[in-house]
Scaffold this motif. Structure first.
Motif, PDB file in Angstrom:
ATOM      1  N   SER A   1     -18.439  -9.644 -10.499  1.00 37.01           N
ATOM      2  CA  SER A   1     -18.206  -8.856  -9.299  1.00 37.01           C
ATOM      3  C   SER A   1     -16.774  -8.309  -9.280  1.00 37.01           C
ATOM      4  O   SER A   1     -16.534  -7.139  -8.975  1.00 37.01           O
ATOM      5  CB  SER A   1     -18.491  -9.747  -8.083  1.00 37.01           C
ATOM      6  N   LEU A   2     -15.831  -9.169  -9.661  1.00 44.52           N
ATOM      7  CA  LEU A   2     -14.427  -8.756  -9.706  1.00 44.52           C
ATOM      8  C   LEU A   2     -14.244  -7.537 -10.621  1.00 44.52           C
ATOM      9  O   LEU A   2     -13.582  -6.554 -10.264  1.00 44.52           O
ATOM     10  CB  LEU A   2     -13.570  -9.928 -10.224  1.00 44.52           C
ATOM     11  N   SER A   3     -14.869  -7.589 -11.784  1.00 42.74           N
ATOM     12  CA  SER A   3     -14.699  -6.513 -12.758  1.00 42.74           C
ATOM     13  C   SER A   3     -15.267  -5.204 -12.247  1.00 42.74           C
ATOM     14  O   SER A   3     -14.700  -4.132 -12.460  1.00 42.74           O
ATOM     15  CB  SER A   3     -15.390  -6.883 -14.077  1.00 42.74           C
ATOM     16  N   GLN A   4     -16.397  -5.313 -11.547  1.00 46.43           N
ATOM     17  CA  GLN A   4     -17.011  -4.125 -10.989  1.00 46.43           C
ATOM     18  C   GLN A   4     -16.040  -3.403 -10.032  1.00 46.43           C
ATOM     19  O   GLN A   4     -15.976  -2.182 -10.014  1.00 46.43           O
ATOM     20  CB  GLN A   4     -18.244  -4.544 -10.196  1.00 46.43           C
ATOM     21  N   ASN A   5     -15.286  -4.205  -9.281  1.00 48.14           N
ATOM     22  CA  ASN A   5     -14.350  -3.619  -8.318  1.00 48.14           C
ATOM     23  C   ASN A   5     -13.016  -3.233  -8.945  1.00 48.14           C
ATOM     24  O   ASN A   5     -12.293  -2.404  -8.395  1.00 48.14           O
ATOM     25  CB  ASN A   5     -14.130  -4.598  -7.162  1.00 48.14           C
ATOM     26  N   MET A   6     -12.698  -3.850 -10.079  1.00 44.99           N
ATOM     27  CA  MET A   6     -11.470  -3.473 -10.772  1.00 44.99           C
ATOM     28  C   MET A   6     -11.591  -2.074 -11.378  1.00 44.99           C
ATOM     29  O   MET A   6     -10.617  -1.347 -11.509  1.00 44.99           O
ATOM     30  CB  MET A   6     -11.153  -4.462 -11.909  1.00 44.99           C
ATOM     31  N   TYR A   7     -12.826  -1.747 -11.746  1.00 43.44           N
ATOM     32  CA  TYR A   7     -13.054  -0.486 -12.460  1.00 43.44           C
ATOM     33  C   TYR A   7     -12.569   0.746 -11.690  1.00 43.44           C
ATOM     34  O   TYR A   7     -11.755   1.517 -12.211  1.00 43.44           O
ATOM     35  CB  TYR A   7     -14.535  -0.390 -12.850  1.00 43.44           C
ATOM     36  N   PRO A   8     -12.994   0.957 -10.415  1.00 43.50           N
ATOM     37  CA  PRO A   8     -12.501   2.154  -9.698  1.00 43.50           C
ATOM     38  C   PRO A   8     -10.980   2.127  -9.525  1.00 43.50           C
ATOM     39  O   PRO A   8     -10.335   3.185  -9.566  1.00 43.50           O
ATOM     40  CB  PRO A   8     -13.219   2.093  -8.354  1.00 43.50           C
ATOM     41  N   LEU A   9     -10.433   0.920  -9.385  1.00 41.48           N
ATOM     42  CA  LEU A   9      -8.993   0.819  -9.185  1.00 41.48           C
ATOM     43  C   LEU A   9      -8.237   1.250 -10.444  1.00 41.48           C
ATOM     44  O   LEU A   9      -7.334   2.082 -10.396  1.00 41.48           O
ATOM     45  CB  LEU A   9      -8.635  -0.623  -8.800  1.00 41.48           C
TER      46      LEU A   9
ATOM     47  N   MET B   1       0.797  -1.212   0.000  1.00 44.42           N
ATOM     48  CA  MET B   1       0.000   0.000   0.000  1.00 44.42           C
ATOM     49  C   MET B   1       0.837   1.271   0.000  1.00 44.42           C
ATOM     50  O   MET B   1       0.453   2.267  -0.589  1.00 44.42           O
ATOM     51  CB  MET B   1      -0.941  -0.003   1.199  1.00 44.42           C
ATOM     52  N   GLU B   2       2.008   1.191   0.626  1.00 46.14           N
ATOM     53  CA  GLU B   2       2.829   2.395   0.719  1.00 46.14           C
ATOM     54  C   GLU B   2       3.373   2.832  -0.641  1.00 46.14           C
ATOM     55  O   GLU B   2       3.738   3.992  -0.839  1.00 46.14           O
ATOM     56  CB  GLU B   2       3.988   2.190   1.714  1.00 46.14           C
ATOM     57  N   GLU B   3       3.407   1.877  -1.625  1.00 46.98           N
ATOM     58  CA  GLU B   3       3.920   2.251  -2.948  1.00 46.98           C
ATOM     59  C   GLU B   3       2.847   2.894  -3.826  1.00 46.98           C
ATOM     60  O   GLU B   3       3.129   3.322  -4.939  1.00 46.98           O
ATOM     61  CB  GLU B   3       4.468   1.003  -3.654  1.00 46.98           C
ATOM     62  N   LEU B   4       1.617   2.892  -3.368  1.00 44.97           N
ATOM     63  CA  LEU B   4       0.527   3.387  -4.213  1.00 44.97           C
ATOM     64  C   LEU B   4       0.440   4.900  -4.203  1.00 44.97           C
ATOM     65  O   LEU B   4       0.778   5.543  -3.209  1.00 44.97           O
ATOM     66  CB  LEU B   4      -0.812   2.805  -3.743  1.00 44.97           C
ATOM     67  N   GLN B   5      -0.012   5.442  -5.333  1.00 38.10           N
ATOM     68  CA  GLN B   5      -0.312   6.863  -5.430  1.00 38.10           C
ATOM     69  C   GLN B   5      -1.518   7.164  -4.525  1.00 38.10           C
ATOM     70  O   GLN B   5      -2.324   6.268  -4.257  1.00 38.10           O
ATOM     71  CB  GLN B   5      -0.668   7.228  -6.873  1.00 38.10           C
TER      72      GLN B   5
ATOM     73  N   ALA C   1      -8.753   4.106  -3.674  1.00 38.79           N
ATOM     74  CA  ALA C   1      -9.532   3.119  -4.420  1.00 38.79           C
ATOM     75  C   ALA C   1      -9.226   1.710  -3.913  1.00 38.79           C
ATOM     76  O   ALA C   1     -10.122   0.879  -3.714  1.00 38.79           O
ATOM     77  CB  ALA C   1      -9.211   3.216  -5.928  1.00 38.79           C
ATOM     78  N   TRP C   2      -7.969   1.470  -3.707  1.00 37.26           N
ATOM     79  CA  TRP C   2      -7.513   0.150  -3.258  1.00 37.26           C
ATOM     80  C   TRP C   2      -8.169  -0.244  -1.945  1.00 37.26           C
ATOM     81  O   TRP C   2      -8.634  -1.361  -1.768  1.00 37.26           O
ATOM     82  CB  TRP C   2      -5.981   0.165  -3.139  1.00 37.26           C
ATOM     83  N   MET C   3      -8.216   0.739  -1.009  1.00 33.02           N
ATOM     84  CA  MET C   3      -8.786   0.479   0.308  1.00 33.02           C
ATOM     85  C   MET C   3     -10.223  -0.036   0.185  1.00 33.02           C
ATOM     86  O   MET C   3     -10.665  -0.894   0.937  1.00 33.02           O
ATOM     87  CB  MET C   3      -8.794   1.772   1.136  1.00 33.02           C
ATOM     88  N   GLN C   4     -10.942   0.533  -0.792  1.00 35.39           N
ATOM     89  CA  GLN C   4     -12.355   0.180  -0.889  1.00 35.39           C
ATOM     90  C   GLN C   4     -12.598  -1.188  -1.498  1.00 35.39           C
ATOM     91  O   GLN C   4     -13.585  -1.855  -1.189  1.00 35.39           O
ATOM     92  CB  GLN C   4     -13.090   1.234  -1.733  1.00 35.39           C
TER      93      GLN C   4
END
Lengths: 745, 283
Positions: B222-230, B182-186, B192-195
């Protein structure tokens, strides 16, 4: 394949004269149009040959030439020649009653125009059904060697013009008449009746029931059954020799009257380099579908020595194909395309059709041939499925199948075409947007735009110098190759300034496409569906430039336009009679796009059985034409001793013995294609009747049912032997059981 | 008329059932070379070639030749050999189509003499090949890139209805998800990742755990739905297309992400491959 022309008139008088005229080359061709007899199937049939050949001779010009084409019409019927895809003065465009009067029987006409473009084009008769009888040919406009757009490795390849076409042993006028009369002989020939027994066998009974509930008859991707498919007039031919690694450019025009063709090559990939005579960036595909009247230039490579590789053109309905072998030696065949799975297609149409007959694209915004809904019918893509494997699924989506093999076949679509040059239109020109919905009705074979046939439409005015942006939506259940005369249009396909230029746009059901062109010509230009039978049914419009100079070839423009309108909305005649043991049962009908005049009769052999006729004159309303109000006249005679006067279901006395009555009524097509007819007679009597003809029980068995409130009923079964002859068994409440020979025209 | 014709032909034949060796008129006899191996080949070749009263064909396994007797007014040698080639057997006039040859039973795979031919079609993916070096560099830089790579592999496996490949790809995806630090993320990636982190891991695990493709697809929705915001929050080297099929799951619809604008629907087999539309282009 045996293939002989028997030509009565021996003729080859192709004079090609080169004359230098002020540094401009005039290229002259003389075309002699004559009657001929052909034997494409072994049966002798009439056809039209030009300079003794079918197809017409390939005409070659180079950009900058002046074309001089003398047409010598040596037949007893008028003719015309249209130069498809060519920019030329309006009076040279060759549309009878629009840009010129027809070239009369035994007359001569000169077409003369400067060649100001290059590319693969073709030409054909624009008169009646002559195109189907053989009047189509290649028109190749070559680039000049010093052309800046000359492409090394493409424009310098050996090239071969190929014109695709089809042949039917039926007279084309009769084909047209049969289509309008919903004669399903073509479906029987193609094996695409989609009857109830076939549905049952394939586990699609519910699909068939839903289909008829939604008032659709059997679906197909094409209308006409053809006996032969042809490349340059031959079903099979060879061209070579080639060495391994040689490349050849095929200039292909689809001169078929109503057939789309799948183009595939046994030697590897196909590189598409031009479309409708306009260069595109080379794009590699496994196959492409060429629409009626489209042209494509493709490059193929011969991968090995001493082998001939099959270039296979298969009709979209897969009822046949034509082959060209490139190279010499043993012939490497390509896999034939498997039969269409019609019931899968039927299911897809069911899902996407609302009860009111309108199509519902489920928000998918289809365009540019990218999403081919017909794919559900292609076994080579969706995998071969065994009958028993099919499981009933709940819900609307039923196309789920486990793929038999990866769907990695690359098929060309319009989004893949990218012009080699910028094609942007002048930025300062005013833009006018026009919308057309392509509409149609398969049951009555009415094809129109915005539910209006040409006879119901005025010319569309165009101002010179404006940009016309046309948004086309296909709300009908067939695809339509829309062709614009005298202009190329840009297909807005996401390629920006490099949008490809075409003059034919194939548009599939439910698609919306946008095209635009710069109005830089003058005169009247046809815009129509290039499926011959759709065009002759009224799917046409005319773009007319404002303030144009009079056309010297068209002395009375208004009268000519009325003739053009009438030509695509003629009356079609049909008749049938059952010569049965208990009497004659029959009808005749005359129909146009909106009107129907018909008489039915039941004629017994004696006074006891009686005689009766009913005549209805009605007009169809609505896009689906389910509603037809009519006025009628009823006459019957039956010997009173046997008939008496019956009471109908409403307690009214109906005279059966002797009556002559006027009536008004309305017929309406209900789900399951039941026709409900409500009629009020002059004496106040009311009659309701339910009727369904031609229920497809098996590929060749049809059932009829009728019942009414006069307590009359009828049920019949008929077995179809040929296009015109059936055997029929029926029971009629008035005349009892009967068996007979059923003839129809 | 044809039918009546057939009756006339059929009737005398029924009456004289004993004389069943049909005579071939205008008979021409030829010997031709036809490739093949076994008895099954013989059956296929002869069935494809023979035509009642027109063609009689006898193929010899040892010599790989056939004696061809046919009515020379009704058919030709080439017509017969073409039918045989379309059944999968090479001769001295035709090579069988490669797909038809490949579909022959194993024992019938005779040795072929032909050169060249139609190479099996490969998917055209110019974007991928051209951008390879760039992409690997990007993958090292961005941790989410690894996740999206695995996601696209999974999607492609579902497009081709390959449950085994899909399970493997889902395992990769799980690994990639677990290796995200997580520390490497913008910052925007981080939120987005947290959610979606938890749900992504569950769905990827579910897909990896089954070989039932319809269950895989349900989790993939379901996976795709959550990939979208990421993916929306991530910097991308090339555009990603957010695509939608309105038909999946009894008309409820489903989304997915793709690097190609062309629709290749992962929710159905190849029959509805093109079903769907692009609703958004993520850049």
């Amino acid at each position: 394949m045996h293939f002989t022309y028997k030509i009565y008139t021996v003729l080859v008088l192709l004079a090609c004269k080169y004359t230098l005229l002020q540094a401009q080359k005039v290229v002259r061709y003389d075309l002699y149009v004559r009657d001929t007899l052909v034997q494409f199937t072994g049966k002798t049939r009439k056809a039209i040959a030009v300079n003794g050949q079918i197809p017409m001779p390939a005409l070659h010009f180079t950009e900058g030439d002046t074309a001089e084409i003398y047409v010598h019409n040596e037949r007893d019927e008028a003719t015309s020649l249209h130069w498809h895809g060519i920019f030329l003065p309006n009076k040279e465009d060759g549309v009878p009653f629009l840009t010129q009067m027809p070239i009369p029987a035994q007359g001569t006409h000169l077409y003369r125009f400067p060649v100001i473009q290059n590319g693969t084009h073709w030409y054909h008769s624009h008169t009646g059904m002559q195109e189907q009888s053989g009047m189509y040919g290649m028109l190749v406009l070559h680039k000049r060697a010093d052309d800046t757009t000359f492409r090394k490795g493409i424009d310098d390849l050996p090239e071969l013009p190929l014109i695709l076409s089809e042949w039917t042993d039926h007279r084309p006028d009769n084909v047209h008449r049969m289509l309008h009369n919903a004669n399903d002989w073509f479906a029987i020939k193609k094996g695409s009746t989609q009857s109830y027994t076939e549905a049952l066998k394939e586990g699609h009974l519910k699909t068939k029931l839903t289909n008829e509930w939604k008032r659709m008859s059997a679906m197909d991707v094409s209308d006409v059954y053809y006996d032969r498919f042809l490349i340059n007039g031959r079903n099979e031919s060879s061209y070579g020799p080639f060495r391994a690694g040689d490349r050849v450019r095929l200039r292909i025009a689809n001169g078929g009257a109503s057939s789309y063709f799948w183009l595939r090559y046994a030697g590897g990939k196909i590189t598409v380099v031009a479309s409708d005579g306009n260069d595109v960036e080379p794009v590699e595909v496994d196959r492409l579908l060429i629409g009626v009247s489209e042209t494509y230039d493709i490059v193929v490579e011969i991968p090995a020595d001493s082998t001939a590789f099959e270039f296979l053109a298969t009709a979209e309905d897969r009822s046949g194909s034509a082959s060209l072998y490139l190279g010499s030696g043993i012939k490497q065949l390509h896999t034939p395309l498997p039969r269409l799975r019609y019931f899968e297609g039927m299911q897809m149409m069911n899902d996407m059709t609302r009860m009111n007959g309108r199509l519902n694209d489920m928000g998918m915004q289809m365009a540019l041939q990218r999403m081919d809904m017909n794919t559900v019918m292609y076994p080579e893509i969706s995998g071969v499925k065994k009958k028993k494997e099919r499981k009933k699924k709940s819900g609307t989506h039923v196309h789920e199948t486990q793929a038999a093999k990866p769907a990695d076949i690359v098929t060309l679509n319009y989004a893949m075409l990218r012009a080699t040059q910028e094609t942007s239109l002048p930025a300062d020109a005013p833009v006018r947007e026009l919308r057309f919905e392509l509409t149609g009705n398969m049951n009555r074979y009415v094809w129109s735009m915005d539910n209006r046939v040409l006879e119901e439409s005025d010319k569309i005015p165009v101002k010179k110098g404006e940009i016309l942006r046309i948004i086309l939506y296909n709300g009908s259940m067939m695809r339509h190759p829309m062709h614009l005369h005298g202009h190329d249009f840009r297909v807005l396909n996401g390629q920006g300034a490099h949008a490809p230029l075409k003059n034919v746009l194939d548009i599939m059901p439910m698609e919306t496409d946008t095209i635009e062109f710069y109005a830089n010509a003058e005169g009247d230009w046809f815009f129509h569906c290039h499926i011959l039978y759709h065009m002759m049914s009224g799917m046409n419009r005319v773009f007319s430039y404002e303030g144009q100079a009079p056309n010297p070839l068209l002395p009375d423009r208004a009268a000519a336009y009325r003739e053009l309108q009438a030509e695509s909305n003629r009356l079609h005649f049909m008749a049938q009679n059952d010569f049965a043991s208990n009497g004659n049962d029959g009808m005749f009908m005359l129909q146009s796009a909106r009107w129907s005049i018909g008489t039915e009769w039941r004629l017994g052999y004696n006074n006891r059985h009686g005689y009766e006729t009913e005549t209805h004159i009605g007009r169809y309303f609505g896009r689906m034409q389910w509603l037809m109000p009519f006025v009628g006249f009823d006459w019957r005679y039956r010997s009173a001793a046997h008939a008496g006067n019956g009471k109908n279901l409403f307690g009214q006395t109906s005279s059966k013995d002797r009556r002559a009555m006027l009536s008004i009524g309305v017929a309406y097509t209900l789900p399951m294609l039941l026709v409900l007819q409500a009629e009020v007679y002059q004496n106040g009597n009311v009659r309701l009747q339910l009727r369904r003809d031609d229920i497809p029980i098996s590929p060749r068995i049809r059932a009829d049912l009728m019942i009414n409130t006069d307590k009359e009923y009828m049920a019949g079964l008929r077995y179809i032997f040929t296009r015109n002859i059936s055997a029929r068994l029926h029971y009629d409440s008035d005349m009892g059981a009967g068996a007979g020979l059923f003839l129809n025209y | 008329m044809q039918f009546i014709h057939k009756i006339w032909i059929a009737l005398p034949m029924l009456l004289s059932a004993t004389a069943c060796t049909a005579q071939i008129k205008n008979m021409k006899t030829e010997t031709v070379k036809i490739q093949g191996n076994c008895e099954m080949c013989e059956h296929t070749i002869e069935t494809a070639g023979n035509l009642k009263k027109t063609v009689r064909l006898d193929w010899n396994r040892d010599t790989k030749t056939a004696v061809l007797e046919y009515d020379s007014l009704k058919t030709t040698r080439d017509e017969i050999l073409k039918r045989i080639a379309l059944a999968g057997y090479d001769s001295d006039a035709y090579f069988a189509p490669d797909e038809v040859y490949a579909a022959l039973p194993e024992c019938c795979h005779y040795e072929r003499s032909k050169k060249g031919g139609r190479t099996p079609a490969k998917p055209l993916r110019p974007a991928e090949t051209a951008a390879t070096p760039e992409k690997t560099a990007a993958a090292e830089a961005a941790p989410i890139q690894k996740v999206s790579e695995a996601y696209f592999t999974l999607k492609d496996a579902l497009v081709s209805s390959d449950a085994v490949k899909a399970a493997t790809a889902a395992t990769r995806l799980s690994e990639a998800l677990n290796s995200v630090k997580m520390e490497e993320l913008q910052p925007q990636e981080h939120s987005a990742w947290m959610q979606v982190e938890k749900q992504l891991k569950t769905d990827a695990g579910d897909i990896a755990a089954t070989s039932d493709i319809s269950r895989q697809r349900a989790s993939f929705a379901s996976l795709s739905q959550n990939m979208y915001p990421l993916l929306k929050a991530t910097d991308k080297a090339e555009p990603v297309y957010y695509q939608y099929c309105p038909m999946y799951n009894e008309g409820k619809g489903a989304v997915w992400l793709s690097r190609e604008q062309t629709i290749k629907n992962p929710y159905y087999g190849s029959s509805m491959l093109n079903c769907g539309k692009t609703t958004e282009t993520l850049r």
